[in-house]
Design an enzyme around this catalytic site. Structure first.
Site, PDB file in Angstrom:
ATOM      1  N   MET A 166       0.841  -1.200   0.000  1.00 23.30           N
ATOM      2  CA  MET A 166       0.000   0.000   0.000  1.00 23.30           C
ATOM      3  C   MET A 166       0.875   1.249   0.000  1.00 23.30           C
ATOM      4  O   MET A 166       0.625   2.199  -0.746  1.00 23.30           O
ATOM      5  CB  MET A 166      -0.911   0.003   1.236  1.00 23.30           C
ATOM      6  N   ASP A 167       1.899   1.262   0.828  1.00 19.67           N
ATOM      7  CA  ASP A 167       2.813   2.396   0.895  1.00 19.67           C
ATOM      8  C   ASP A 167       3.461   2.633  -0.469  1.00 19.67           C
ATOM      9  O   ASP A 167       3.516   3.765  -0.970  1.00 19.67           O
ATOM     10  CB  ASP A 167       3.880   2.121   1.966  1.00 19.67           C
ATOM     11  N   GLU A 168       3.918   1.568  -1.080  1.00 18.88           N
ATOM     12  CA  GLU A 168       4.576   1.672  -2.389  1.00 18.88           C
ATOM     13  C   GLU A 168       3.603   2.184  -3.455  1.00 18.88           C
ATOM     14  O   GLU A 168       3.958   3.053  -4.264  1.00 18.88           O
ATOM     15  CB  GLU A 168       5.129   0.301  -2.782  1.00 18.88           C
ATOM     16  N   SER A 171       2.853   5.834  -2.992  1.00 20.28           N
ATOM     17  CA  SER A 171       3.978   6.669  -3.384  1.00 20.28           C
ATOM     18  C   SER A 171       4.037   6.850  -4.905  1.00 20.28           C
ATOM     19  O   SER A 171       4.188   7.971  -5.405  1.00 20.28           O
ATOM     20  CB  SER A 171       5.270   6.041  -2.861  1.00 20.28           C
ATOM     21  N   THR A 183       5.707   9.484   1.647  1.00 16.51           N
ATOM     22  CA  THR A 183       4.634   9.183   2.590  1.00 16.51           C
ATOM     23  C   THR A 183       4.970   9.781   3.951  1.00 16.51           C
ATOM     24  O   THR A 183       6.056   9.544   4.478  1.00 16.51           O
ATOM     25  CB  THR A 183       4.473   7.665   2.759  1.00 16.51           C
TER      26      THR A 183
END
Lengths: 273, 273
Positions: A166-168, A171, A183
């Site tokens: 999700m973070d990737e 971003s 983030t």
């Protein structure tokens, strides 16, 4: 190796000012961030010709659901404005040959650096994923098939593996949608487990831009949308767009755009170090 | 392979009730969750003799800071009540030989299953970490040295790699501190980047138990405490302690305690499937 002087340059903090170092967070124009520059960003992000291996392509480990969804979205790249994003082994592949700012130097290095979400290279064992981005809708779809090295409870993906993807995806989406860089926050509510070898679809949207930040949302669910695996929100800081167009600034900006592909987390950048 | 019938058993959702399936979330007694059973849990979690490889032991890749901190806390295990937690390759190592509930079956399987935070086995390339837990203080310290396969921006750990390790440390701590089972939410604020090869120290505390949930907090910082890398909070659901002590329930409970080591994320458990 990164020179240590870079560490000074990337000291961050919303309310913290380094002694003697002026903090300048450039102003954002939401219009420009959401304007026609998106196409240019996407073009630079997706080189037509490269010798670099793209890990976001089908391989023998992909299950029928993953292959079918991939083909479905690949068709949409021809007719509906979607763009398939490449995914290289390391962010170093993106910045090679650039003159780097702030004393940052990526020397010729024989180490095997890998972006975290491509850390496992054996097909089907770790992360299998591909991100499709829609420039005008400012949204992304990530198809995710977790392998047995991403396990949490027996047979299911570790919650942390989903959090990292999700973070990737936040971003990459924030960068292409509005030149968001890093983030600054990530909030996840877990609902169900993802079986190893099955497919989860991450739907990522840019909700708004406010105070120089991109506000993102994500829902991860099964193909039939009957099972929600998790919902999340994220905030990405915007700090590149309004830089003065001097040659040196352009170099910095281009480099930082590449760094933005890292998917990691900045709150502010000390521009004057 | 996990039998598919397990998927029905782990359908979760705070407000969702499967048709025809009664939802029972067992009541928690905070006293029992924070009572003397912690020692028993810790004993079961840390077998004195095992043939399984413990990945939370020093190796040649550990930097001096990591080694020194490890030795420092190892001394505290002798004098100050701290416990070093073992870390096996897979949660399957913990549950082998158990009769599993709910139609869940882990058949003899030649696949190479790995818990996500031990997905990379080459020393120093991926996750190097060790968790120390203090039963009476209900807190943990995780020493984390990211390798080059966890990279985000060149030279620094991917934010997602830290998020995943926070989730894993929350889960282990919640289980040992109060039989918490699964992460239901994870909220992270990123502050600074962690250089690859350096050491981050994760300080995890159980803040409170309320409404059958464990509320956790974490601050990740440098050894000298001058740099905060990230702060996070998490919520772990409590659902095992008050199960009736019938033989079948005891088997279920023991198995689920092992599953709790997965560090993954449940909101509710459908006990009656």
């Amino acid at each position: 190796m990164i020179r240590r002087s870079f560490l000074g340059a990337v000291r961050l903090g919303q309310h913290r000012v380094l002694p003697g170092v002026p903090q300048v967070l450039p102003r954002l124009s939401p219009t420009s961030a959401f304007g026609s520059s998106a196409d240019s960003l996407v073009s630079r992000f997706c080189p037509e010709k490269t010798d670099l291996k793209d890990y976001a392509l089908p391989n023998a480990s992909w299950c029928p659901d993953m292959l079918n969804l991939y083909q479905e979205f690949l068709e949409k790249t021809k007719t509906d404005g979607w763009v398939k994003l490449p995914s290289f082994k390391s962010n170093r592949d993106h910045i090679q040959g650039l003159k780097l700012p702030f004393g940052l130097a990526v020397a010729s290095d024989k180490s095997d650096w890998r972006i975290f979400t491509r850390c496992i290279q054996e097909e089907g064992q770790g992360y299998e994923y591909v991100i499709f981005f829609h420039p005008s809708k400012k949204k992304s779809i990530c198809l995710f098939q977790p392998g047995p090295y991403l396990e949490g409870p027996p047979g299911f993906a570790h919650g942390g593996s989903l959090a990292a993807l999700m973070d990737e995806t936040f971003s990459k989406t924030a960068y292409l949608a509005g030149e968001g860089l890093f983030t600054v926050s990530l909030n996840i509510r877990f609902k169900n487990l993802i079986p190893v070898g099955s497919v989860a679809i991450l739907n990522v949207d840019v909700e708004k831009i406010e105070d120089q930040k991109l506000y993102m949302s994500c829902i991860a669910q099964s193909r039939d949308q009957q099972t929600v695996y998790a919902k999340s929100s994220g905030k990405e800081v915007l700090s590149l767009n309004p830089l003065p167009p001097s040659p040196s600034r352009q170099t910095e900006r281009r480099t930082l755009m590449m760094l933005a592909q890292a998917g990691t987390s900045f709150l502010e950048w000390d521009w004057h170090l």
